[in-house]
Design an enzyme around this catalytic site. Sequence first.
Site, PDB file in Angstrom:
ATOM      1  N   CYS A   2      63.179  68.060  15.428  1.00 22.57           N
ATOM      2  CA  CYS A   2      64.439  67.743  14.763  1.00 22.57           C
ATOM      3  C   CYS A   2      64.288  67.980  13.256  1.00 22.57           C
ATOM      4  CB  CYS A   2      64.901  66.316  14.984  1.00 22.57           C
ATOM      5  SG  CYS A   2      65.153  65.905  16.703  1.00 22.57           S
ATOM      6  N   ARG A  27      62.593  73.559  13.702  1.00 27.26           N
ATOM      7  CA  ARG A  27      62.120  72.247  14.160  1.00 27.26           C
ATOM      8  C   ARG A  27      62.819  71.794  15.431  1.00 27.26           C
ATOM      9  NH1 ARG A  27      59.435  69.718   9.705  1.00 27.26           N
ATOM     10  NH2 ARG A  27      59.454  67.815  10.927  1.00 27.26           N
ATOM     11  N   TRP A  75      65.935  68.592  18.634  1.00 31.68           N
ATOM     12  CA  TRP A  75      65.087  68.895  19.784  1.00 31.68           C
ATOM     13  C   TRP A  75      65.210  67.671  20.688  1.00 31.68           C
ATOM     14  CZ3 TRP A  75      60.847  67.023  22.489  1.00 31.68           C
ATOM     15  CH2 TRP A  75      60.228  67.935  23.354  1.00 31.68           C
ATOM     16  N   ASN A 101      65.215  61.485  13.516  1.00 34.84           N
ATOM     17  CA  ASN A 101      64.124  62.260  14.108  1.00 34.84           C
ATOM     18  C   ASN A 101      63.076  61.267  14.565  1.00 34.84           C
ATOM     19  OD1 ASN A 101      62.042  64.046  14.711  1.00 34.84           O
ATOM     20  ND2 ASN A 101      61.434  64.308  12.573  1.00 34.84           N
ATOM     21  N   GLY A 102      62.630  61.383  15.826  1.00 33.08           N
ATOM     22  CA  GLY A 102      61.614  60.462  16.329  1.00 33.08           C
ATOM     23  C   GLY A 102      62.069  59.850  17.642  1.00 33.08           C
ATOM     24  N   GLU A 484      43.982  81.370  23.109  1.00 36.01           N
ATOM     25  CA  GLU A 484      45.083  81.539  22.149  1.00 36.01           C
ATOM     26  C   GLU A 484      45.984  82.706  22.555  1.00 36.01           C
ATOM     27  OE1 GLU A 484      46.501  79.919  19.979  1.00 36.01           O
ATOM     28  OE2 GLU A 484      47.372  81.249  18.481  1.00 36.01           O
ATOM     29  N   LYS A 488      49.997  82.232  23.357  1.00 35.39           N
ATOM     30  CA  LYS A 488      51.049  83.005  22.673  1.00 35.39           C
ATOM     31  C   LYS A 488      51.979  83.650  23.699  1.00 35.39           C
ATOM     32  CE  LYS A 488      50.754  81.675  19.443  1.00 35.39           C
ATOM     33  NZ  LYS A 488      49.840  80.886  18.672  1.00 35.39           N
ATOM     34  N   GLU A 491      54.209  80.986  25.542  1.00 36.99           N
ATOM     35  CA  GLU A 491      55.285  80.349  24.777  1.00 36.99           C
ATOM     36  C   GLU A 491      56.364  81.339  24.340  1.00 36.99           C
ATOM     37  OE1 GLU A 491      52.793  79.632  20.627  1.00 36.99           O
ATOM     38  OE2 GLU A 491      54.416  78.270  21.087  1.00 36.99           O
ATOM     39  N   HIS A 507      33.445  81.824  39.295  1.00 35.62           N
ATOM     40  CA  HIS A 507      33.527  80.474  39.861  1.00 35.62           C
ATOM     41  C   HIS A 507      34.936  80.152  40.352  1.00 35.62           C
ATOM     42  CE1 HIS A 507      29.431  79.781  38.569  1.00 35.62           C
ATOM     43  NE2 HIS A 507      29.761  80.316  37.399  1.00 35.62           N
ATOM     44  N   LYS A 609      58.865  73.542  16.332  1.00 39.81           N
ATOM     45  CA  LYS A 609      57.705  73.843  15.506  1.00 39.81           C
ATOM     46  C   LYS A 609      56.823  72.610  15.291  1.00 39.81           C
ATOM     47  CE  LYS A 609      55.307  76.469  12.721  1.00 39.81           C
ATOM     48  NZ  LYS A 609      54.368  77.372  13.415  1.00 39.81           N
TER      49      LYS A 609
HETATM   50  O1  M6R Z   1      51.459  71.660  13.322  1.00 47.06           O
HETATM   51  P1  M6R Z   1      50.278  71.625  14.230  1.00 47.06           P
HETATM   52  O2  M6R Z   1      49.233  72.617  13.862  1.00 47.06           O
HETATM   53  O3  M6R Z   1      49.711  70.243  14.388  1.00 47.06           O
HETATM   54  O4  M6R Z   1      50.854  72.047  15.655  1.00 47.06           O
HETATM   55  C1  M6R Z   1      50.046  72.001  16.797  1.00 47.06           C
HETATM   56  C2  M6R Z   1      50.703  72.713  17.959  1.00 47.06           C
HETATM   57  O5  M6R Z   1      51.903  72.084  18.300  1.00 47.06           O
HETATM   58  C3  M6R Z   1      50.979  74.185  17.653  1.00 47.06           C
HETATM   59  O6  M6R Z   1      49.833  74.869  17.275  1.00 47.06           O
HETATM   60  C4  M6R Z   1      51.587  74.887  18.890  1.00 47.06           C
HETATM   61  O7  M6R Z   1      50.646  74.943  19.910  1.00 47.06           O
HETATM   62  C5  M6R Z   1      52.092  76.272  18.521  1.00 47.06           C
HETATM   63  N1  M6R Z   1      53.467  76.413  18.901  1.00 47.06           N
HETATM   64  C6  M6R Z   1      51.338  77.366  19.179  1.00 47.06           C
HETATM   65  O8  M6R Z   1      51.788  78.623  18.781  1.00 47.06           O
END
Ligand code: M6R
Length: 614
Positions: A2, A27, A75, A101-102, A484, A488, A491, A507, A609
């Site tokens: 948010c 956000r 969000w 927000n929260g 990673e 990517k 998501e 395994h 984000k």
């Molecule tokens: O702001 P942060 O680095 O704490 O965020 C952690 C994760 O939420 C963030 O890295 C998330 O996994 C990304 N969307 C990945 O691309």
Amino acid sequence: MCGIVGYVGTQSAQNVVVDGLRRLEYRGYDSAGVALVAQGQVASAKKEGKLANLEAELAAHPLPESGTGIGHTRWATHGAPNDVNAHPHVSRSGRVALVHNGIIENFAALRTELEAEGITALSETDTEVAAQLLGREVDNGADIAEAMRTVCRRLEGAFTLVAVDAQAPGRVVAARRNSPLVVGVGEGENFLGSDVAAFIEHTREAVELGQDQMVEITADSWTVTDFDGNPADATPYHVDWDLSAAQKDGFDWFMRKEIHEQPRALADTLLGRHAEDGSLTLDEIRMPVSELRSIQRIVIIGCGTAHYAGMVAKYAIEHWTRIPCEVELASEFRYRDPIVGPQTLVVAISQSGETADTLMAIRYAQEQGSKVLAICNTNGSTIPRESDAVIYTHAGPEIGVASTKGFLTQVLACYLLGLYLAQIKNTKFGDEIAAVVAELETMPAKVQEVLDAQQRVLDLAAAFADNPSVLFLGRHAGYPVALEGALKLKELAYIHAEGFAAGELKHGPIAVIDKDLPVFVVVPPRGRDMLHDKTVSNIQEIRARGAQTIVLAEADDDTVAPYADVLIGLPKVSTLLQPLVATVPLQLFACELATVKGHDVDQPRNLAKSVTVE
Ligand code: M6R
């Protein structure tokens, strides 16, 4: 999660707030809304979906002119993303509008209390109880600031609340606990935002608020108190980036721009952190050297990409310092009763500095007596403020939801921390440290080399657009790179993708391999023969089962070329630093594949984000 904006001044509050929401949309983008105070009334508009829907609504049904307003981009947590659940929420009498927000954890009890007084909720949200409680207070004669304090004292959980009162034009009140809020200080106008992007085009002077603080802004003043109304200290700071950093700059996506900014982000993160002789000068770490020397164990925590940065760091930190180092998901950490204490250094990695899981984990670690060092990209955010020490990454604002330059600079900051600990603990000679620092200095150019050769990866993404599943394999520091790469792709492209340690293949995971499955393999540099050769054997095993192999290896690695359907050449680097170059093609691949599929790369579905709720 948010985005929140508040404004008081002489400009059109609607324009300032909507512009701010546009910069905060990363956000959350389930709905958006604004509320203004005009002619003794609250006027508001809110719409399900992206900000564009709200803008269309405002164009069709303009709100009255006003210099006082608040806004929200959501969000969804409690209640579906629809118009009714969108913020702002307006109190029953219509006098107060509030955004949040929260998560208000005791909202059910508060809702029951309100219902007993005949105040029934219109929405399914936890937020609405706060709006109704505020409304009840002002209807009973309280000033809006006093009402906000009274309500905050009753709330449990995480909240940033921002509110306006129809009978208090020219004032916006806000409060925070466990969720972010910053003040933007202008001339004859003041701003509130979840982060500075909300007001960066108007001012670069900001004030960071502490835990359980409240702020009231007018056009000419900002006043911070605690929830009992006592004056409280807040920290002013200057934002060292400007509006251009928060714009796409000709790229189709923020993510693509941020991938291309990585050479500069790495160079900026290195800048001023070592002397000419290669010795590290991390003056900003606010912990005495004697205390750092006594560290017996390191626990790195983070979420998502930040967690993978921690996994890379473990290989380097243990190798250079011989200090045992564990890496843990921040969301799991405090729930398993971890054994940490004064001789454990907890390293919390977070791009945003607001991730709730990481924040709660560091508070837990501190309660157990551990010191916490944050690696963070966001000045003024909660995690560095609450940590004992901090190393800032200087990546500039990261707006694409998928972390890219955040990751590379986190990895770099971890290397710097590892080398610094090696220096003060004498586990490496000065010339050994200087050699790694010299190699780090070459990394911006090497990342640029990878970017310059990206066409092959982009073509590959187009060719694989219809594949339902992709596998990523790596060993040693290449293993987190594989994880990673898979994250990517999940998501952004919404397809099944998994990362495995290459040695684990036999395994179990090898059973999923067939001729249609693309498998990316990160091959370690040839310097470490055992690692390299074992990975090449793994490639042969998967090729024998018909998979298509996309191999990331040193460009002139002719030992691997015969087994690669596609070879993506990497510059020569040492094993521990290879993640800085090997991750980049995987970022480009995910960005391009999602683009080809027609997805919104910067705002992938279901995500936000900053994950500010647990
Ligand atoms: O702001 P942060 O680095 O704490 O965020 C952690 C994760 O939420 C963030 O890295 C998330 O996994 C990304 N969307 C990945 O691309």
